[in-house]
Motif scaffolding. Structure first.
Motif: not given
Length: 453
Positions: A55-57, A83-86, A108-110
């Motif tokens: 997720l690159r904003f 299920k995964k966000i790097y 959320i990302v945690a």
């Protein structure tokens, strides 16, 4: 019988089939902007963005979204089904507007195993402030890398998640000696620490970590003195004034950058008696002309003296000239002479001509022309910013003459309008591959390890 080349043509037109679920999974590894646009290629992939792992904003994302960026970011994060966000990279031009959302987004990302977190804050000139990031909000066990810009990190006691953090980068952040002590106490496996344009009311000592291997310091002029006292450091990159940094040995530096500020006093370099010992084990080194001038031969009490140093383990050297400088070919030769095992040499001549004043004409020129030094291990020489000037040609040809096993010479001109041919740089007989390129069209694919300059 098939016509010649028909098989090659048939192979080049052959397409590889990938199942939709494989393509869908590939899309999720792309940055946010790319995965959203890629998901529109066909109806089976319309929901790929909901599973994006990176997720690159960033600033580009912000410029494309305008005032609607908060609602768009919130929709993407809240609607995430994977299920995964790097990684999570967020650029916030007005932190106060985002504060409530930011805490929710990080939670959320945690929950999805975030490993890389970057928060880039930006304040308007009429609203300069400090955003406080309390460590409990990012005390996440899966986090391995954190990068904070314009954000003060406040470490609380009894952290559990940050003890697994390996890399921390702080830009334009206030730090204190207490912060450094608390950092090493909490982040017990921290391997890399980067400080850029940071400030402190007192001197700062980096000491007390058993795992720290990399220190990057840039533009921390608002700190009176940074002392590095850690024998385990392998990588040390420094950009700033030489009198702002103090190195305490013994050290194991293998990868070093010294990009010194133009306000640096040369006597500070020559007076650093432990500098040579600190660099003795270095294998990759990048320096600018200020550093080179500080170690160049000079007259002391009307007597000519060479600086005594020896770098036996150096394999790659990069020398970059910034602005007007007194560095001449003899300074470069005498430095490389003290690196007997150098294999790759990168020279950036910069914007201006090399010094051809009195010192060159009356002292250095004669020593240069009478010098016979073999560079027995040098295999690659790359020269950037070549301008077809006399001293540049002399220096290049010196290396061609005395580097007996040189395999490749790469010349990149200063101007895109300046065409360079082999005959323009070679005046000695030498069997070596010579490649020339114009400015901004360097396709050699050969570059120094360090790209900070």
């Amino acid at each position: 019988m098939e016509a010649p080349g028909s098989k090659r043509k048939r192979l080049s037109n052959h397409s590889v089939y990938l199942p939709n679920h494989v393509i869908d999974r590939i899309f999720t590894f792309l940055p946010t902007k790319d995965v959203i646009s890629s998901s529109a290629v066909a109806s089976p992939f319309l929901n790929s963005w909901m599973y994006a792992r990176n997720l690159r904003f960033d600033r580009i994302f912000k410029s494309n979204c305008g005032r609607e960026d908060i609602s768009i970011i919130n929709k993407i994060i809240s609607g995430h089904l994977g299920k995964k966000i790097y990684s999570f990279h967020l650029y916030i031009p007005a932190p106060n507007r985002y504060s409530l959302f930011l805490q929710e987004w990080i939670q959320i990302v945690a929950s999805k195993g975030i490993e890389e977190l970057e928060i880039d804050l930006w304040f308007t000139p009429d609203n300069e402030d400090t955003y406080y990031m309390h460590s409990d909000s990012i005390d996440i066990e899966t986090l391995r890398s954190v990068k904070l810009i314009n954000c003060e990190l406040r470490l609380l006691p009894n952290l559990k998640g940050l003890r697994f953090l390996k890399s921390l980068s702080l830009t334009k952040a206030p730090i204190t000696p207490h912060f450094i002590q608390a950092l090493f106490r909490s982040c017990v496996v921290l391997e890399s620490l980067s400080l850029a344009f940071c400030s402190s009311p007192t001197n700062v000592t980096i000491k007390g970590s058993n795992q720290l291997r990399t220190i990057l310091i840039r533009g921390c002029g608002n700190i009176c003195l940074i002392t590095i006292d850690d024998p385990n450091i392998h990588t040390f990159h420094y950009e700033g004034e030489i009198d702002k940094i103090k190195l305490i040995g013994p050290t194991r530096f293998e990868d070093v950058i010294f990009n010194l500020d133009t306000t640096t006093w040369l006597q500070h370099i020559s007076g650093m008696g432990n500098l040579i010992e600190i660099l003795r084990n270095v294998q990759t080194l990048s320096i600018n002309n200020i550093f080179l001038e500080g170690l160049s031969p000079r007259y002391i009490d009307f007597e000519y003296k060479d600086m005594e140093f020896y770098l036996p383990n150096l394999k790659e050297l990069q020398i970059v000239r910034h602005g007007l400088t007194y560095v001449n070919p003899w300074d470069i030769i005498i430095f490389v002479k003290n690196c007997p095992n150098i294999e790759r040499l990168f020279l950036d001549f910069g914007d201006y001509a090399m010094e051809a004043g009195r010192y060159w004409n009356f002292v250095a020129k004669e020593k240069f022309e009478n010098c016979q030094i073999e560079f027995s291990k040098l295999k690659l020489l790359k020269v950037k910013g070549y301008k077809k000037l006399e001293l540049e040609e002399k220096l290049v040809n010196f290396f061609l003459l005395w580097a007996k096993i040189l395999k490749s010479l790469i010349i990149v001109s200063k101007s895109k309008h300046l065409e360079i041919k082999s005959k323009d740089v070679v005046t000695v007989s030498k069997i070596v591959t010579i490649s020339t390129y114009c400015h901004h069209r360097d396709k050699s694919s050969v570059f120094p390890k360090h790209t900070i300059f």
